[in-house]
Design a protein around this motif. Structure first.
Motif, PDB file in Angstrom:
ATOM      1  N   TYR A   7      28.204  13.010  23.925  1.00 22.35           N
ATOM      2  CA  TYR A   7      27.278  14.115  24.143  1.00 22.35           C
ATOM      3  C   TYR A   7      27.196  14.460  25.626  1.00 22.35           C
ATOM      4  CZ  TYR A   7      25.521  13.575  19.407  1.00 22.35           C
ATOM      5  OH  TYR A   7      25.417  13.522  18.033  1.00 22.35           O
ATOM      6  N   ASP A   8      27.037  15.740  25.902  1.00 18.90           N
ATOM      7  CA  ASP A   8      26.668  16.233  27.215  1.00 18.90           C
ATOM      8  C   ASP A   8      25.208  16.636  27.099  1.00 18.90           C
ATOM      9  OD1 ASP A   8      29.193  15.924  28.335  1.00 18.90           O
ATOM     10  OD2 ASP A   8      29.827  17.943  27.782  1.00 18.90           O
ATOM     11  N   VAL A   9      24.360  16.007  27.898  1.00 17.69           N
ATOM     12  CA  VAL A   9      22.927  16.275  27.835  1.00 17.69           C
ATOM     13  C   VAL A   9      22.531  17.075  29.084  1.00 17.69           C
ATOM     14  CG1 VAL A   9      20.623  15.282  27.597  1.00 17.69           C
ATOM     15  CG2 VAL A   9      22.598  14.066  26.635  1.00 17.69           C
ATOM     16  N   ARG A  10      22.220  18.338  28.867  1.00 17.32           N
ATOM     17  CA  ARG A  10      21.728  19.151  29.982  1.00 17.32           C
ATOM     18  C   ARG A  10      20.306  18.687  30.264  1.00 17.32           C
ATOM     19  NH1 ARG A  10      23.024  24.795  27.447  1.00 17.32           N
ATOM     20  NH2 ARG A  10      21.477  23.806  26.179  1.00 17.32           N
ATOM     21  N   THR A  11      20.126  18.197  31.476  1.00 16.45           N
ATOM     22  CA  THR A  11      18.843  17.595  31.832  1.00 16.45           C
ATOM     23  C   THR A  11      18.213  18.377  32.978  1.00 16.45           C
ATOM     24  OG1 THR A  11      19.708  15.435  31.174  1.00 16.45           O
ATOM     25  CG2 THR A  11      17.715  15.450  32.530  1.00 16.45           C
ATOM     26  N   LYS A  12      16.936  18.688  32.807  1.00 12.92           N
ATOM     27  CA  LYS A  12      16.171  19.375  33.849  1.00 12.92           C
ATOM     28  C   LYS A  12      14.945  18.527  34.157  1.00 12.92           C
ATOM     29  CE  LYS A  12      13.856  23.741  34.902  1.00 12.92           C
ATOM     30  NZ  LYS A  12      13.571  25.096  34.389  1.00 12.92           N
ATOM     31  N   GLY A  52      24.134   6.717  37.943  1.00  6.75           N
ATOM     32  CA  GLY A  52      25.320   6.890  38.778  1.00  6.75           C
ATOM     33  C   GLY A  52      26.600   7.020  37.977  1.00  6.75           C
ATOM     34  N   SER A  53      26.660   6.370  36.823  1.00 13.38           N
ATOM     35  CA  SER A  53      27.889   6.413  36.024  1.00 13.38           C
ATOM     36  C   SER A  53      27.863   7.464  34.921  1.00 13.38           C
ATOM     37  CB  SER A  53      28.165   5.036  35.413  1.00 13.38           C
ATOM     38  OG  SER A  53      27.136   4.676  34.509  1.00 13.38           O
ATOM     39  N   HIS A  54      26.687   7.987  34.566  1.00  8.60           N
ATOM     40  CA  HIS A  54      26.598   8.944  33.467  1.00  8.60           C
ATOM     41  C   HIS A  54      26.415  10.396  33.907  1.00  8.60           C
ATOM     42  CE1 HIS A  54      26.023   5.316  31.068  1.00  8.60           C
ATOM     43  NE2 HIS A  54      26.271   6.053  30.012  1.00  8.60           N
ATOM     44  N   VAL A  55      25.948  10.617  35.128  1.00  8.97           N
ATOM     45  CA  VAL A  55      25.753  11.990  35.593  1.00  8.97           C
ATOM     46  C   VAL A  55      27.111  12.577  35.942  1.00  8.97           C
ATOM     47  CG1 VAL A  55      24.763  13.449  37.399  1.00  8.97           C
ATOM     48  CG2 VAL A  55      23.397  11.627  36.379  1.00  8.97           C
ATOM     49  N   GLN A  56      27.413  13.709  35.323  1.00  9.78           N
ATOM     50  CA  GLN A  56      28.686  14.389  35.532  1.00  9.78           C
ATOM     51  C   GLN A  56      28.470  15.600  36.437  1.00  9.78           C
ATOM     52  OE1 GLN A  56      31.609  13.100  34.048  1.00  9.78           O
ATOM     53  NE2 GLN A  56      30.138  11.460  33.701  1.00  9.78           N
ATOM     54  N   GLY A  57      29.294  15.741  37.440  1.00 11.17           N
ATOM     55  CA  GLY A  57      29.180  16.894  38.334  1.00 11.17           C
ATOM     56  C   GLY A  57      28.066  16.701  39.347  1.00 11.17           C
ATOM     57  N   ASP A  58      27.680  17.811  39.930  1.00 10.28           N
ATOM     58  CA  ASP A  58      26.681  17.800  40.996  1.00 10.28           C
ATOM     59  C   ASP A  58      25.261  17.893  40.457  1.00 10.28           C
ATOM     60  OD1 ASP A  58      28.679  17.738  42.951  1.00 10.28           O
ATOM     61  OD2 ASP A  58      28.817  19.928  43.001  1.00 10.28           O
ATOM     62  N   THR A  73      24.150  17.375  34.271  1.00 13.77           N
ATOM     63  CA  THR A  73      24.645  16.993  32.949  1.00 13.77           C
ATOM     64  C   THR A  73      24.771  15.480  32.897  1.00 13.77           C
ATOM     65  OG1 THR A  73      25.855  19.061  32.723  1.00 13.77           O
ATOM     66  CG2 THR A  73      26.545  17.244  31.308  1.00 13.77           C
ATOM     67  N   PHE A  74      24.198  14.923  31.866  1.00 10.81           N
ATOM     68  CA  PHE A  74      24.221  13.483  31.616  1.00 10.81           C
ATOM     69  C   PHE A  74      25.162  13.259  30.440  1.00 10.81           C
ATOM     70  CE2 PHE A  74      22.533   9.648  29.579  1.00 10.81           C
ATOM     71  CZ  PHE A  74      22.291   8.817  30.658  1.00 10.81           C
ATOM     72  N   ALA A  75      26.274  12.580  30.657  1.00 10.22           N
ATOM     73  CA  ALA A  75      27.256  12.345  29.595  1.00 10.22           C
ATOM     74  C   ALA A  75      27.037  10.959  28.999  1.00 10.22           C
ATOM     75  CB  ALA A  75      28.665  12.468  30.146  1.00 10.22           C
ATOM     76  N   CYS A  76      26.963  10.896  27.663  1.00  7.02           N
ATOM     77  CA  CYS A  76      26.767   9.599  27.029  1.00  7.02           C
ATOM     78  C   CYS A  76      27.373   9.585  25.626  1.00  7.02           C
ATOM     79  CB  CYS A  76      25.291   9.220  26.985  1.00  7.02           C
ATOM     80  SG  CYS A  76      24.262  10.294  25.976  1.00  7.02           S
ATOM     81  N   HIS A  77      27.460   8.411  25.077  1.00  7.00           N
ATOM     82  CA  HIS A  77      27.991   8.179  23.737  1.00  7.00           C
ATOM     83  C   HIS A  77      26.838   7.616  22.919  1.00  7.00           C
ATOM     84  CE1 HIS A  77      31.177   7.353  20.848  1.00  7.00           C
ATOM     85  NE2 HIS A  77      30.587   6.189  20.627  1.00  7.00           N
ATOM     86  N   SER A  86      16.972  11.222  24.314  1.00  7.29           N
ATOM     87  CA  SER A  86      16.021  10.166  24.622  1.00  7.29           C
ATOM     88  C   SER A  86      16.568   9.227  25.704  1.00  7.29           C
ATOM     89  CB  SER A  86      15.688   9.387  23.353  1.00  7.29           C
ATOM     90  OG  SER A  86      14.827   8.324  23.637  1.00  7.29           O
ATOM     91  N   PHE A  87      17.859   8.926  25.636  1.00  5.53           N
ATOM     92  CA  PHE A  87      18.475   8.038  26.623  1.00  5.53           C
ATOM     93  C   PHE A  87      18.458   8.681  28.003  1.00  5.53           C
ATOM     94  CE2 PHE A  87      22.527   6.010  28.341  1.00  5.53           C
ATOM     95  CZ  PHE A  87      21.876   4.871  28.772  1.00  5.53           C
ATOM     96  N   SER A  88      18.773   9.973  28.080  1.00  2.00           N
ATOM     97  CA  SER A  88      18.739  10.670  29.361  1.00  2.00           C
ATOM     98  C   SER A  88      17.320  10.662  29.935  1.00  2.00           C
ATOM     99  CB  SER A  88      19.247  12.105  29.199  1.00  2.00           C
ATOM    100  OG  SER A  88      19.210  12.778  30.437  1.00  2.00           O
ATOM    101  N   ASP A  89      16.332  10.940  29.098  1.00  2.00           N
ATOM    102  CA  ASP A  89      14.928  10.928  29.492  1.00  2.00           C
ATOM    103  C   ASP A  89      14.525   9.539  30.004  1.00  2.00           C
ATOM    104  OD1 ASP A  89      12.147  12.448  29.108  1.00  2.00           O
ATOM    105  OD2 ASP A  89      11.884  10.390  28.373  1.00  2.00           O
ATOM    106  N   TYR A  90      14.925   8.519  29.271  1.00  2.00           N
ATOM    107  CA  TYR A  90      14.616   7.131  29.646  1.00  2.00           C
ATOM    108  C   TYR A  90      15.191   6.780  31.017  1.00  2.00           C
ATOM    109  CZ  TYR A  90      15.201   2.092  29.907  1.00  2.00           C
ATOM    110  OH  TYR A  90      15.214   0.796  30.341  1.00  2.00           O
ATOM    111  N   CYS A  91      16.424   7.218  31.280  1.00  2.00           N
ATOM    112  CA  CYS A  91      17.080   6.892  32.549  1.00  2.00           C
ATOM    113  C   CYS A  91      16.337   7.507  33.730  1.00  2.00           C
ATOM    114  CB  CYS A  91      18.536   7.340  32.529  1.00  2.00           C
ATOM    115  SG  CYS A  91      19.562   6.313  31.444  1.00  2.00           S
ATOM    116  N   VAL A  92      15.848   8.729  33.579  1.00  2.00           N
ATOM    117  CA  VAL A  92      15.071   9.349  34.656  1.00  2.00           C
ATOM    118  C   VAL A  92      13.773   8.572  34.855  1.00  2.00           C
ATOM    119  CG1 VAL A  92      13.813  11.407  35.402  1.00  2.00           C
ATOM    120  CG2 VAL A  92      16.047  11.646  34.305  1.00  2.00           C
TER     121      VAL A  92
END
Length: 137
Positions: A7-12, A52-58, A73-77, A86-92
């Motif tokens: 998944y690519d998770v668009r995160t704001k 650091g390892s999941h954020v793709q691009g700038d 963009t947060f890339a994850c499996h 939820s994982f992207s939210d948790y990481c922030v």
């Protein structure tokens, strides 16, 4: 058997800088505060193994006075779109204390997951493992 999906998770992530912009001198300092804040956030993301390892691009910052929106963009499996979001939210939230140590308040996190476009990987696998391409000896 792995049943997860990429998944690519668009995160704001939204922040409010603790900066009193009143007065001419303070308004002149705001661009420096914004630049320093962006550097602080980039360092926090780079130092965190997961971000650091999941954020793709700038990281993209949009400033509106004291309000800051950060998009990336947060890339994850993961098993589902909801779990990826939820994982992207948790990481922030796991670096929230470090982010807010600059003197800002995290005011919101919004994540939207979509299946990643990995058709390039399918084409690569087809090229490498195609039976017509293999030589017989």
């Amino acid at each position: 058997m792995d049943t997860g999906t990429d998944y690519d998770v668009r995160t704001k992530v939204s922040f409010k800088l603790d900066f009193d912009g009143s007065g001419e001198l303070n308004l002149l300092a705001l661009p420096d505060v914004q630049r320093t804040f962006a550097g602080h956030v980039q360092n926090a993301f780079q130092q965190d193994d997961t971000l650091g390892s999941h954020v793709q691009g700038d990281l993209t910052f949009q400033f509106d006075g004291r309000r800051v929106d950060l998009e990336y963009t947060f890339a994850c499996h993961d098993e589902s779109k909801e779990e990826a979001e939820s994982f992207s939210d948790y990481c922030v939230k796991s670096v929230r204390k470090d982010l807010e140590s600059f003197g800002c308040k995290l005011t919101g996190i919004h994540c939207t997951a979509e299946e990643a476009d990995i058709t390039w990987l399918d084409r690569l696998e087809d090229a490498v493992f195609s039976p017509g391409e293999m030589e017989t000896r």
